[in-house]
Scaffold this active site. Sequence first.
Site, PDB file in Angstrom:
ATOM      1  N   CYS A  37       0.840  -1.190   0.000  1.00 42.26           N
ATOM      2  CA  CYS A  37       0.000   0.000   0.000  1.00 42.26           C
ATOM      3  C   CYS A  37       0.881   1.248   0.000  1.00 42.26           C
ATOM      4  CB  CYS A  37      -0.842  -0.103   1.259  1.00 42.26           C
ATOM      5  SG  CYS A  37      -1.576   1.362   1.872  1.00 42.26           S
ATOM      6  N   THR A  39       0.987   3.495   2.152  1.00 46.48           N
ATOM      7  CA  THR A  39       1.541   3.646   3.497  1.00 46.48           C
ATOM      8  C   THR A  39       2.789   2.771   3.654  1.00 46.48           C
ATOM      9  OG1 THR A  39      -0.699   3.971   4.277  1.00 46.48           O
ATOM     10  CG2 THR A  39       0.956   3.571   5.952  1.00 46.48           C
ATOM     11  N   HIS A  42       5.615   4.503   2.157  1.00 51.24           N
ATOM     12  CA  HIS A  42       6.145   5.554   3.041  1.00 51.24           C
ATOM     13  C   HIS A  42       7.076   4.945   4.080  1.00 51.24           C
ATOM     14  CE1 HIS A  42       4.024   8.946   1.507  1.00 51.24           C
ATOM     15  NE2 HIS A  42       2.832   8.452   1.763  1.00 51.24           N
ATOM     16  N   HIS A  60      -0.620  -4.873   5.657  1.00 47.84           N
ATOM     17  CA  HIS A  60      -1.970  -4.921   6.231  1.00 47.84           C
ATOM     18  C   HIS A  60      -3.050  -5.232   5.198  1.00 47.84           C
ATOM     19  CE1 HIS A  60      -1.377  -0.735   4.876  1.00 47.84           C
ATOM     20  NE2 HIS A  60      -2.622  -0.880   4.466  1.00 47.84           N
ATOM     21  N   CYS A  90     -10.010   0.207  21.145  1.00 47.53           N
ATOM     22  CA  CYS A  90      -9.997  -0.069  22.589  1.00 47.53           C
ATOM     23  C   CYS A  90     -11.366  -0.426  23.164  1.00 47.53           C
ATOM     24  CB  CYS A  90      -9.398   1.123  23.332  1.00 47.53           C
ATOM     25  SG  CYS A  90     -10.491   2.569  23.461  1.00 47.53           S
ATOM     26  N   CYS A  93     -13.067   4.132  24.795  1.00 49.50           N
ATOM     27  CA  CYS A  93     -12.985   5.594  24.661  1.00 49.50           C
ATOM     28  C   CYS A  93     -14.336   6.156  24.179  1.00 49.50           C
ATOM     29  CB  CYS A  93     -11.862   5.971  23.696  1.00 49.50           C
ATOM     30  SG  CYS A  93     -12.244   5.621  21.967  1.00 49.50           S
ATOM     31  N   CYS A  96     -15.231   5.084  20.550  1.00 46.16           N
ATOM     32  CA  CYS A  96     -15.690   3.688  20.495  1.00 46.16           C
ATOM     33  C   CYS A  96     -17.111   3.585  21.060  1.00 46.16           C
ATOM     34  CB  CYS A  96     -14.748   2.774  21.266  1.00 46.16           C
ATOM     35  SG  CYS A  96     -13.233   2.350  20.386  1.00 46.16           S
TER      36      CYS A  96
HETATM   37 ZN   LIG Z   1      -3.488   0.143   2.769  1.00 49.88          ZN
HETATM   38 ZN   LIG Z   2     -11.510   3.447  21.489  1.00 52.54          ZN
END
Ligand SMILES: [Zn+2]
Ligand SMILES: [Zn+2]
Length: 341
Positions: A37, A39, A42, A60, A90, A93, A96
Amino acid sequence: MFAAHYVGDKSFDVQAGQSIKPSAGEVRLDVGFVGICGTDMHIYHGVMDARVSPPQIIGHEMSGIVAEVGDGVDNVAVGDHVVVRPLDYCLACPACDAGHSHVCQNLKFMGIDTPGAFQSSWTVKARTLHKLPANVSLKMGALVEPLAVACHDISRARVTAGEDVVVIGGGPIGQLVALVAKAKGANVMVSEVSETRRQFAEKNGVKTVDPVNEDINAVVNEWTGNKGADVVFEVSGVQPAVDVMTEIAAVRGRICMVAIHSQKPQVDLFKFFWKELELLGARVYEHQDFEQAISLIASGELDLAPFISSVNSIDHIGDAFASMDGNPSGMKALVSLHEEK
Ligand SMILES: [Zn+2]
Ligand SMILES: [Zn+2]
């Protein structure tokens, strides 16, 4: 098992390792294919070393087969073909709590912040998995993640049939955004400086404009009968595109920010007032975007085979990255972790 560790400075170290037995709620996967990808590029160029802390296993965009399941896992079984939605959130938070775990305030992106998919055996949380139907190959499965990005962008921008959509930037994500918009019934034009990438879009039945040698404003006005684009996707990450996006948007148009700008761009806020524009951020994807991506491939609505520009074995992961480096004809390089089936 074996894994490719990014060790910094455009280099990988492929070495034998120990597979991790899945704990409760986890699954161990035999990884099939992993896509490279933007990313990852990078990271390869070293600009994200502070975040990835090499040596790190990155990657990923993957597909694989369930090899082992931990206690309490009931959404997949050994032998299932799956893809990973590489988000570790998580669930504690406020974001979420509000149902936006994909933009969790403590989000860890798997393959950047935690070990990723460039390993033959990858142990992940079962909640990250989506099953692939029998008619979607592992190779195509590796394209589900970038396609899910495009599905999320289209849903954030609320694209509907008959709307005029301009995608600024014809890299892999821009091209996928264009195809998903087209599948929604929108009229689509891609603005792209590279001729090779314009040709790629045209082969997929998408109109194009060359923003360097053509007056994009005039082209869009002519195309839309002076209305402007109902939706503009900024997928290029450069200032000239940000200048153009407010120009070409219709009255009450929506602009969706997909690109990651390395510098804070200057945005013409006056146009937001004058035309009552809307600006929408779009980051990664949600559960339903993955499901939509899988069904777009499974139904045959989108043929993504032309996106795969090369397939290299993990031993040649360096070649796979080098083949994508500054190469506009490369859309998606895949790395294979297992013999092709
Ligand atoms: Zn990607
Ligand atoms: Zn969260």
